[in-house]
Write an enzyme that holds these catalytic residues in place. Sequence first.
Site, PDB file in Angstrom:
ATOM      1  N   LYS A  66      85.575   8.365  66.296  1.00  0.00           N
ATOM      2  CA  LYS A  66      84.429   8.569  65.398  1.00  0.00           C
ATOM      3  C   LYS A  66      84.711   9.548  64.252  1.00  0.00           C
ATOM      4  O   LYS A  66      84.083   9.456  63.200  1.00  0.00           O
ATOM      5  CB  LYS A  66      83.217   9.076  66.197  1.00  0.00           C
ATOM      6  CG  LYS A  66      82.535   8.000  67.030  1.00  0.00           C
ATOM      7  CD  LYS A  66      81.255   8.547  67.632  1.00  0.00           C
ATOM      8  CE  LYS A  66      80.591   7.546  68.536  1.00  0.00           C
ATOM      9  NZ  LYS A  66      79.314   8.032  69.066  1.00  0.00           N
ATOM     10  N   ASP A 102      73.806   7.072  65.285  1.00  0.00           N
ATOM     11  CA  ASP A 102      73.498   7.752  66.557  1.00  0.00           C
ATOM     12  C   ASP A 102      72.285   8.679  66.414  1.00  0.00           C
ATOM     13  O   ASP A 102      71.391   8.686  67.255  1.00  0.00           O
ATOM     14  CB  ASP A 102      74.697   8.597  67.019  1.00  0.00           C
ATOM     15  CG  ASP A 102      75.791   7.767  67.651  1.00  0.00           C
ATOM     16  OD1 ASP A 102      75.485   6.692  68.206  1.00  0.00           O
ATOM     17  OD2 ASP A 102      76.956   8.198  67.602  1.00  0.00           O
TER      18      ASP A 102
END
Length: 282
Positions: A66, A102
């Site tokens: 990420k 997220d």
Amino acid sequence: MGKLFGLLGHPVGHSMSPHIHNDAYRQLDLAHHYQSFDVPEQQLKAAVEGLKALGVAGFNVTIPHKVAIMDLVDEIDEEAKIIGAINTVVNKNGRLIGYNTDGEGYLQSLLTHTGERLKEMNVLVIGAGGAARAVLTVLDRYSVRTITITNRTLEKAEKLAAECVQNVKAETITLTQAEENLHDYQLIINTTSVGMSPNVEEMPISLENLRADAVVSDLIYNPVKTKLLLEAEKKGATAVSGIGMFVGQGALAFEKWLGIEPDRERMEQIVLQHLEGKHADR
Ligand code: NAP
């Protein structure tokens, strides 16, 4: 013609993402396909170049890529820059744009339980890893009343408070102080991996001093209800599972790629069925 979407991670074998996306394509009669790719760290650059060359429409990125993916895309959305991580990439006419869904996925899920009350809440965030960064960034944007961060390694909490919290009054405390002062918080969020399967008997902090009107949120979704959430419910508090965040980030990625809102309730059912081992793959 059907489009290809993907997930880059290592390992990715147990990911629920292919299940929720492929099911949504079937429901909408779309010929698209979502494929997991197990990519070791040293292969990430080559994998991203390969996907770009093949004209893949978009992909998700998970642990451990990420942060590293940030150097491999052509443009990064503002919130992803603040969070310091990308979980969703859109291929826009050959340019890769990185987003982080997220945080927003978490916020949307939380709001279905707290409503506007969230603005009045003193929030305790346990943990200071990547997931905490996403949560802190959206809580700061939403302007909750105060944010307190506690973590096993306190220096990491201090770093996050400085980097991710700009608008809201923030402080850091030790895990012991958090346990003693727990009655001060209306919302407690576990962003650590403590309590995740198979260590289901573990809790990040004791809930002895929990208020009965508190909301306790755990980012973990396997198990669906961690010990922390079960103990919170015993004290009369509201328990929020990480499943809503998982579905939220996936649904937001789906919307960025296709401009269509998927059926989130159905996505949640798919995850639950897989976690309970009841789903018959077709
Ligand atoms: P991470 O960057 O590795 O951070 C892990 C955090 O957990 C750190 O604060 C670490 O403390 C703490 N921790 C780990 N083991 C601990 C222990 N034994 N005792 C006390 N603290 C401990 O991981 P992450 O990416 O933030 O993910 C954290 C959790 O969030 C995972 O369970 C993940 O599955 C979940 N998550 C869920 C979603 C969702 O969609 N629902 C999305 C993202 C993440 P130190 O700093 O002291 O090491």
